[in-house]
Design an enzyme around this catalytic site. Structure first.
Site, PDB file in Angstrom:
ATOM      1  N   ASP A   7      44.076  74.444  21.176  1.00 57.29           N
ATOM      2  CA  ASP A   7      45.374  74.604  21.853  1.00 57.29           C
ATOM      3  C   ASP A   7      46.277  73.374  21.719  1.00 57.29           C
ATOM      4  O   ASP A   7      46.865  72.918  22.707  1.00 57.29           O
ATOM      5  CB  ASP A   7      45.168  74.892  23.349  1.00 57.29           C
ATOM      6  CG  ASP A   7      44.120  75.938  23.631  1.00 57.29           C
ATOM      7  OD1 ASP A   7      43.946  76.847  22.791  1.00 57.29           O
ATOM      8  OD2 ASP A   7      43.461  75.862  24.690  1.00 57.29           O
ATOM      9  N   GLU A  19      49.087  85.429  24.012  1.00 59.05           N
ATOM     10  CA  GLU A  19      49.105  84.172  24.765  1.00 59.05           C
ATOM     11  C   GLU A  19      49.686  83.074  23.880  1.00 59.05           C
ATOM     12  O   GLU A  19      50.190  83.338  22.788  1.00 59.05           O
ATOM     13  CB  GLU A  19      47.671  83.802  25.195  1.00 59.05           C
ATOM     14  CG  GLU A  19      46.719  83.624  24.020  1.00 59.05           C
ATOM     15  CD  GLU A  19      45.266  83.566  24.429  1.00 59.05           C
ATOM     16  OE1 GLU A  19      44.951  83.921  25.574  1.00 59.05           O
ATOM     17  OE2 GLU A  19      44.436  83.162  23.585  1.00 59.05           O
TER      18      GLU A  19
END
Length: 308
Positions: free
Chosen positions: A14, A184
């Site tokens: 991420d 997401e």
């Protein structure tokens, strides 16, 4: 000499990337089981090739309300300070405590501290789980925070203090901007006056994680999906997604920083941070990004003021 991929050792995911104080910075999730994923490290470089780790810039133990994992950090420079937005606790409903938090520091390597003592966003709105924040400041100085899991994405405006929510021009606090295929990991960049909204598709723990994008004339869309720009390569890696980007100031040189899973790994959390060039066609569309083991060559920054 090239950077090689992954950029640095260890399981990380991420990644968000910024330019702070004349250096490239990457802020990733420490990729581990939930009981161990309780802190953030950051990495900096002068040339995109050699990276140095700043350890534990923020830990869950320093956040009174964070009782489980922290992940998906998103940093920004404003008001002479550094703000770090993050997800904590993986809440499943509005009764659980957690959501999206914010921390602040005087230096890009921290230490970051929680200035409000509670989540900035702690409930489900429009069906979006409050995770995966991404902060974006427009050219007019307006700060936006995109976020959302469970296949839904919202955008809020931040007040100029960067630690509270403002309202949009229509008086609403939350505006849904979910494009087709969104799962997401939202990400926003602005190039030549247009807004490029990117997101992750597929399951983060599986091999088919990927990145798609849309383009609009405003930061709140509407965003119509154009297509994928990052996917697994059976000869290089699987699970390529949840990315950030870098743009060398004064140039049209862009880089995508993302995570992927090595071919020999099957554990969901065995993810590494990598970098590739991100290039645009003459019509403004983004070319599909090719996964490599080589990474990118050295790129020095032009001298500039502190912050972004």
């Amino acid at each position: 000499m090239k950077s090689g991929n992954p950029l640095f050792p260890g399981w990380y995911a991420d990644p968000e990337a910024r330019i702070f104080e004349d250096r490239y910075w990457i802020y990733p999730t420490y990729s581990a089981d939930y009981e161990d994923q309780t802190f953030f490290d950051a990495f900096y470089s002068d040339d995109l090739v050699v990276w140095t780790k700043s350890e534990r810039i923020l830990a869950a133990e320093d956040i009174e309300w964070a009782s489980r994992a922290v992940w998906a950090p998103s940093p920004i420079y404003a008001n002479g300070r550094y703000y770090l937005y993050f997800a904590a606790n993986d809440i499943q409903n509005d009764e659980e405590r957690g959501g999206i938090g914010v921390a602040v520091a005087l230096r890009p390597e921290g230490p970051f501290l929680d200035p409000i003592g509670k989540p900035l966003i702690d409930r489900f709105v429009n069906g979006a789980q409050p995770i995966d924040p991404h902060v974006f400041i427009d050219d007019d100085g307006t700060p936006y925070l995109f976020y959302g899991g469970w296949g839904r994405c919202n955008v809020v405006r931040l007040n100029r203090d960067m630690t509270s929510l403002d309202t949009h021009d229509n008086g609403e606090t939350f505006i849904e901007v979910t494009p087709s295929g969104y799962v997401e990991g939202p990400c926003m960049l602005k190039r030549q006056g247009r807004y490029y909204f990117m997101w992750s598709e597929g399951g983060w723990g599986g091999p088919h994680y990927s990145v798609a994008y849309a383009v609009a004339d405003t930061p709140i869309g509407p965003f119509e999906r154009i297509g994928k720009i990052l996917s697994a390569d059976p000869e290089v890696a699987t699970g390529a997604g949840h990315h950030g980007f870098l743009n060398v100031p004064g140039t049209d040189d862009w880089y995508m920083i993302y995570h992927r899973r090595p071919l020999e790994e099957s554990a969901a959390n065995h993810r590494v941070v990598c970098i590739e060039r991100m290039e645009f066609e003459d019509d403004g569309t983004i070319r599909p990004v090719k996964l490599t083991f080589e990474g990118v060559g050295p790129q020095l920054l032009p001298p500039r003021h502190p912050g972004e």
